[in-house]
Every structure is written in structure tokens, then in C-alpha cells.
Write a protein that holds these residues in place. Sequence first.
Motif, PDB file in Angstrom:
ATOM      1  N   PHE A 294     -29.063   1.814  30.213  1.00  5.93           N
ATOM      2  CA  PHE A 294     -29.687  -0.176  30.262  1.00  5.93           C
ATOM      3  C   PHE A 294     -29.468  -0.439  31.919  1.00  5.93           C
ATOM      4  O   PHE A 294     -30.056  -1.031  31.868  1.00  5.93           O
ATOM      5  CB  PHE A 294     -28.654  -0.894  29.187  1.00  5.93           C
ATOM      6  CG  PHE A 294     -28.660  -1.234  28.617  1.00  5.93           C
ATOM      7  CD1 PHE A 294     -30.196  -1.862  28.306  1.00  5.93           C
ATOM      8  CD2 PHE A 294     -28.469  -1.287  27.008  1.00  5.93           C
ATOM      9  CE1 PHE A 294     -31.008  -1.912  26.948  1.00  5.93           C
ATOM     10  CE2 PHE A 294     -28.369  -1.445  25.439  1.00  5.93           C
ATOM     11  CZ  PHE A 294     -30.051  -2.084  25.943  1.00  5.93           C
ATOM     12  N   SER A 295     -27.343  -0.037  32.601  1.00  2.00           N
ATOM     13  CA  SER A 295     -27.443  -0.715  33.842  1.00  2.00           C
ATOM     14  C   SER A 295     -28.294   0.551  34.233  1.00  2.00           C
ATOM     15  O   SER A 295     -29.415  -0.540  35.467  1.00  2.00           O
ATOM     16  CB  SER A 295     -26.579   0.400  33.749  1.00  2.00           C
ATOM     17  OG  SER A 295     -25.042   0.018  33.517  1.00  2.00           O
ATOM     18  N   ALA A 296     -29.151   1.458  34.825  1.00  2.00           N
ATOM     19  CA  ALA A 296     -30.408   1.744  35.257  1.00  2.00           C
ATOM     20  C   ALA A 296     -31.577   1.199  35.120  1.00  2.00           C
ATOM     21  O   ALA A 296     -32.426   1.357  36.392  1.00  2.00           O
ATOM     22  CB  ALA A 296     -30.667   3.543  34.842  1.00  2.00           C
ATOM     23  N   MET A 297     -31.948   1.194  33.734  1.00  5.95           N
ATOM     24  CA  MET A 297     -33.129   0.665  33.212  1.00  5.95           C
ATOM     25  C   MET A 297     -33.412  -0.951  34.376  1.00  5.95           C
ATOM     26  O   MET A 297     -34.467  -1.295  34.935  1.00  5.95           O
ATOM     27  CB  MET A 297     -33.514   0.136  32.497  1.00  5.95           C
ATOM     28  CG  MET A 297     -34.060   1.976  31.771  1.00  5.95           C
ATOM     29  SD  MET A 297     -33.990   1.886  29.970  1.00  5.95           S
ATOM     30  CE  MET A 297     -34.729   0.273  29.249  1.00  5.95           C
ATOM     31  N   ARG A 298     -32.321  -1.733  34.586  1.00  2.00           N
ATOM     32  CA  ARG A 298     -32.101  -2.501  35.510  1.00  2.00           C
ATOM     33  C   ARG A 298     -31.729  -3.217  36.099  1.00  2.00           C
ATOM     34  O   ARG A 298     -31.992  -4.037  37.098  1.00  2.00           O
ATOM     35  CB  ARG A 298     -31.446  -3.557  34.616  1.00  2.00           C
ATOM     36  CG  ARG A 298     -31.118  -3.952  32.838  1.00  2.00           C
ATOM     37  CD  ARG A 298     -29.220  -4.344  32.324  1.00  2.00           C
ATOM     38  NE  ARG A 298     -28.803  -5.319  32.794  1.00  2.00           N
ATOM     39  CZ  ARG A 298     -28.589  -6.449  33.317  1.00  2.00           C
ATOM     40  NH1 ARG A 298     -29.581  -6.804  32.236  1.00  2.00           N
ATOM     41  NH2 ARG A 298     -28.310  -7.065  33.538  1.00  2.00           N
ATOM     42  N   GLY A 299     -31.617  -1.947  36.870  1.00  2.75           N
ATOM     43  CA  GLY A 299     -31.677  -1.466  38.795  1.00  2.75           C
ATOM     44  C   GLY A 299     -30.555  -1.429  39.249  1.00  2.75           C
ATOM     45  O   GLY A 299     -30.284  -1.942  39.939  1.00  2.75           O
ATOM     46  N   GLU A 300     -29.248  -1.610  38.308  1.00  3.89           N
ATOM     47  CA  GLU A 300     -28.489  -1.455  38.607  1.00  3.89           C
ATOM     48  C   GLU A 300     -27.872  -0.048  39.371  1.00  3.89           C
ATOM     49  O   GLU A 300     -26.142  -0.063  38.824  1.00  3.89           O
ATOM     50  CB  GLU A 300     -27.463  -2.181  37.085  1.00  3.89           C
ATOM     51  CG  GLU A 300     -27.772  -3.221  37.006  1.00  3.89           C
ATOM     52  CD  GLU A 300     -27.006  -4.137  36.361  1.00  3.89           C
ATOM     53  OE1 GLU A 300     -26.070  -3.369  35.169  1.00  3.89           O
ATOM     54  OE2 GLU A 300     -27.326  -5.625  35.717  1.00  3.89           O
ATOM     55  N   GLY A 301     -28.402   0.805  39.244  1.00  2.00           N
ATOM     56  CA  GLY A 301     -28.230   2.660  39.637  1.00  2.00           C
ATOM     57  C   GLY A 301     -27.466   3.206  38.397  1.00  2.00           C
ATOM     58  O   GLY A 301     -28.231   2.685  37.435  1.00  2.00           O
ATOM     59  N   GLY A 302     -26.703   4.285  38.643  1.00  4.10           N
ATOM     60  CA  GLY A 302     -26.721   5.282  37.708  1.00  4.10           C
ATOM     61  C   GLY A 302     -25.827   6.326  37.520  1.00  4.10           C
ATOM     62  O   GLY A 302     -25.889   6.028  39.852  1.00  4.10           O
ATOM     63  N   VAL A 303     -25.680   7.395  37.800  1.00  2.00           N
ATOM     64  CA  VAL A 303     -25.521   8.529  37.643  1.00  2.00           C
ATOM     65  C   VAL A 303     -26.369   9.336  38.660  1.00  2.00           C
ATOM     66  O   VAL A 303     -27.287   8.960  38.116  1.00  2.00           O
ATOM     67  CB  VAL A 303     -25.032   8.907  36.470  1.00  2.00           C
ATOM     68  CG1 VAL A 303     -24.263  10.973  36.556  1.00  2.00           C
ATOM     69  CG2 VAL A 303     -24.372   8.702  35.534  1.00  2.00           C
ATOM     70  N   ALA A 304     -25.232   9.484  39.660  1.00  2.69           N
ATOM     71  CA  ALA A 304     -26.905  10.422  40.968  1.00  2.69           C
ATOM     72  C   ALA A 304     -27.019  10.890  40.432  1.00  2.69           C
ATOM     73  O   ALA A 304     -26.713  12.414  39.474  1.00  2.69           O
ATOM     74  CB  ALA A 304     -25.457  10.869  41.806  1.00  2.69           C
ATOM     75  N   SER A 305     -28.085  12.000  41.020  1.00  3.97           N
ATOM     76  CA  SER A 305     -28.875  12.963  39.973  1.00  3.97           C
ATOM     77  C   SER A 305     -28.587  13.988  40.753  1.00  3.97           C
ATOM     78  O   SER A 305     -28.777  13.407  42.134  1.00  3.97           O
ATOM     79  CB  SER A 305     -30.633  12.491  39.781  1.00  3.97           C
ATOM     80  OG  SER A 305     -30.905  12.235  41.456  1.00  3.97           O
ATOM     81  N   ARG A 306     -28.552  15.181  40.828  1.00  2.97           N
ATOM     82  CA  ARG A 306     -28.994  16.551  41.644  1.00  2.97           C
ATOM     83  C   ARG A 306     -30.091  17.278  41.726  1.00  2.97           C
ATOM     84  O   ARG A 306     -30.023  18.395  40.810  1.00  2.97           O
ATOM     85  CB  ARG A 306     -27.150  17.569  40.800  1.00  2.97           C
ATOM     86  CG  ARG A 306     -26.343  16.278  40.351  1.00  2.97           C
ATOM     87  CD  ARG A 306     -24.911  17.344  40.495  1.00  2.97           C
ATOM     88  NE  ARG A 306     -25.065  18.250  39.157  1.00  2.97           N
ATOM     89  CZ  ARG A 306     -25.255  17.285  37.720  1.00  2.97           C
ATOM     90  NH1 ARG A 306     -24.433  16.647  37.805  1.00  2.97           N
ATOM     91  NH2 ARG A 306     -25.458  18.314  37.293  1.00  2.97           N
ATOM     92  N   PRO A 307     -31.131  17.062  42.705  1.00  4.12           N
ATOM     93  CA  PRO A 307     -32.493  17.949  42.384  1.00  4.12           C
ATOM     94  C   PRO A 307     -32.074  18.992  42.589  1.00  4.12           C
ATOM     95  O   PRO A 307     -31.654  19.146  43.600  1.00  4.12           O
ATOM     96  CB  PRO A 307     -33.256  16.911  43.112  1.00  4.12           C
ATOM     97  CG  PRO A 307     -32.815  15.911  43.747  1.00  4.12           C
ATOM     98  CD  PRO A 307     -31.257  16.301  43.210  1.00  4.12           C
ATOM     99  N   LYS A 308     -32.993  20.285  41.714  1.00  6.24           N
ATOM    100  CA  LYS A 308     -32.710  21.458  42.154  1.00  6.24           C
ATOM    101  C   LYS A 308     -33.693  21.531  43.147  1.00  6.24           C
ATOM    102  O   LYS A 308     -34.945  21.221  43.056  1.00  6.24           O
ATOM    103  CB  LYS A 308     -32.433  21.977  40.905  1.00  6.24           C
ATOM    104  CG  LYS A 308     -31.981  21.961  39.849  1.00  6.24           C
ATOM    105  CD  LYS A 308     -31.976  22.826  38.919  1.00  6.24           C
ATOM    106  CE  LYS A 308     -30.336  23.222  37.972  1.00  6.24           C
ATOM    107  NZ  LYS A 308     -30.850  23.887  37.082  1.00  6.24           N
ATOM    108  N   ARG A 309     -33.788  23.645  43.559  1.00  7.57           N
ATOM    109  CA  ARG A 309     -34.884  23.344  44.532  1.00  7.57           C
ATOM    110  C   ARG A 309     -35.568  24.662  44.069  1.00  7.57           C
ATOM    111  O   ARG A 309     -34.767  25.619  43.284  1.00  7.57           O
ATOM    112  CB  ARG A 309     -34.316  23.674  46.376  1.00  7.57           C
ATOM    113  CG  ARG A 309     -33.385  22.806  46.896  1.00  7.57           C
ATOM    114  CD  ARG A 309     -33.927  23.215  47.893  1.00  7.57           C
ATOM    115  NE  ARG A 309     -32.807  22.255  48.858  1.00  7.57           N
ATOM    116  CZ  ARG A 309     -32.236  22.522  50.242  1.00  7.57           C
ATOM    117  NH1 ARG A 309     -32.048  23.200  50.751  1.00  7.57           N
ATOM    118  NH2 ARG A 309     -31.322  21.358  50.423  1.00  7.57           N
TER     119      ARG A 309
END
Length: 419
Positions: A294-309
Motif C-alpha cells: 500500500f505504501s509503495a503504491m501510494r508513492g511513500e517509498g518502500g523496501v530498497a530494490s537490489r537490481p542485478k546485472r
Amino acid sequence: MNNDFATAMRHALRSTRALNIAEATRVIQDALAGRSGSAIRTPTPDITPPPPNQRSTPFPVVPDAEVIEPLAKPEAEEPAEKVGDFAAQRRLRKPLGEAVRILRESRLPSGVFGSLQGVGLPGLAKEAPPAVVPDGAQFQARFFTCPAGSRSYRLYIPASAPDRPRGLVIMLHGCKQDPEDFAAGTGMNVVAETHGLVVAYPGQSAANNASSCWNWFNPADQMREVGEPSIIAGITMEVMSEFGLDRDRVFVAGLSAGGAMAAVMGETYPDLYSAAGIHSGLAYGSANDVLSAFSAMRGEGGVASRPKRHADGHRLRTIVFQGNADRTVHPSNADRIVAAAMPTGAGWTVRKESGRSGSGRTYARTIVADSAGRPAVEYWLVDGVGHAWSGGHSAGTYTDPHGPDASSQMVRFFLDGRE
């Protein structure tokens, strides 16, 4: 918080675990509105626990414990080395007051639990008309099973290249949708026919999510070789093997919950796909339970992603579509997806342009090229489009026919002029 409210929340929890979502919704709405006298009813005989080993609905809220419980347990315990960082990750702790605030502010006409359909798409889906298939093309109904589970899927095989297609697109629908509806709304089969592509539409089952949402916010479905990523990857590899396709011609795309799951697939299987298309979705790692979703969808941030290469040092090539009038997934989520997909190293360039679709929607387009000049990221922000597939068709749900054609633009980006 008084005892009546806490009692109501416990009753709502019991109803949720018993799969009686309507009763849980009613209790929470009454409690939030202060209707304490009607908040509790004697449980009806049909409130029974789910059978053993059956995955329960993925929205258990436990306000009196002041934590958010795991959304669903994996079907089997996984070794710590496979689970990785998620094994030690605690669920986001939310004080009761904040949990109530999120629920209160996320009301939709269909009720509090109806708004959880917005962890994909809110509202009701209409039945999609029978698919129109050109002579010589096929729209097959298939079924896939693996140790992680089973799902049905639709496969479009173009008449223009029935035996040697030029590529594969995996299309992941949003909540309250199904493969047929998504195919009709996006018009991807028509685009695929033009380019000689096969298209697979995996279908989420109501048994695994009551609103047919992909469980992008569930840690058990955010990892390689387990959960829904394993199932979607299995469908991908099955079609690749059948038609002799390699990774350079395999792509994944989705809308909303499906867009968020496309981001999960790009993160967990970067060796399987060469590009991703994310429409009105969220970045990988934006949430690890329903309240953080809910928080992420509302634009309130969220758990940081860790993109892979990838092995070549690049992140997955990504095209993003987002409407600036979206009230279900805040447009800032598109910015997070773009940031996670940016090329590494020096020498990459950014070009910005604006335009107007043939049907009148204006848009801003950002193109990021890596040091070799190859398009790495493309971001379309479309004016006036809500939570809907840009340039889609009214035959399906959650479409905006007035925007630029997201299906055509995604396929163009995927193929990158290599035809």
C-alpha cells in the motif's frame, strides 16, 4: 485504541484466515466508522479454516500484534542459501495507528479488502469477448506444472511465423484480469502477428490470490527457483524450447501487479529475458507485505530494490509506461523503476522529447542509451492516462484507447530495430 476496536480487528483477522473476506471487510469498515455495536457478529457456520497445505489469501492483518505477518508460507521450507537476504529480513513493523491510517486512507468503493485488489487493479472485470484469431494463427489453452506449482496459460502462435517465430513475449495481467481479457485489452496478439512473435499469457489463479493478482509483494514470490517466478520462468523455458528461441528474443511485460511481477522476473531471471516492459507497475523490492505494498503504491517509498546485472555488466533493458493521472499506482514508482534500470559505468546519454498520440494524449518520452549507443531505458509518461494500458482496446478491461500504443512501442523497443 479501545477494547471494542481491538476485538473487531481480531474478528476481522479470523474471518480473513477463514477466507470470509466479505465479513472481514464489513467488520473493519464498521469499526473505522465507529459503528461498534454492529462491528461483531456471531460467526456463521461457514467460517472454517482453510484445508491443510492450502495457500491462504495473502492479506492477513494483525493489528493487535502490531506486526504484519508473512503473507503466505512457501509450499516447502527452503535452505537459507536459496532464500538469501529475505531469510533474515523482518516484516515491516507497523504501529496499530499507522496500520489503521493506511487502511482508512486506502478506501475504495469495494471496501477495505476490495482496495487490496489495487495491489494490482481495483474494480470489477468484464468478461472478455472470444479472441479473434487470423486464419492460420492459434490461441491455445495450455497448462504448466512444476515443483513450485501449476498455472494455466494462453499461447498465441502467429500465422506469419507458425514454425519459426522471431521471438517470445511473456504478458502478465493485472488483478481482476485473466489471459483472455489481457490479450483483448492490450492488442498484443495483433502486434505479435505483424512481427512474427509468439505470446504467452500466464494466468494467476484465484486459489493463489483471491483477486487473481500476481503476488509481487510476497517475499516467497520474489526469489529465483521458488514461488511464482519459478512458475513463470518454467512457462517461458517451455515455449523457448518448443520453438528453439534464445534469450536475445525473449521478453517479459505486464500491467500493474503484472508489471511489478515483470520487474521481479527481470531481477530473478536476468539470464532468461533480454528486456522488460512495465506498465503502471512497481520496482523490484518495493514491498514485502501488504501494508508496505500500500505504501509503495501510494508513492511513500518502500523496501530498497537490489537490481542485478547481466553477465555482460548491464542491467535488463527496460521500457516503462505510466499515466500521470494514475490514482492506484503513484507515478513516482515509474521513476524508481527507471532508476533501477539505468545503465552502469560512464558514457551513457539521455534524450528527452515530447509528443502527442494520434488520439490526442500528450506524452513525455525519455530515452537512455548506454556507452555503445544502445537504448537501455525508455520511459513514457502519458498525460491524462489513469490506471490503464495506454493505447489499449475497449474489448478488455483497464485500457485507455487515446494514449500512445504501449504494445507497439514495447515490441519496437524489445526488437530494437533488429528485424
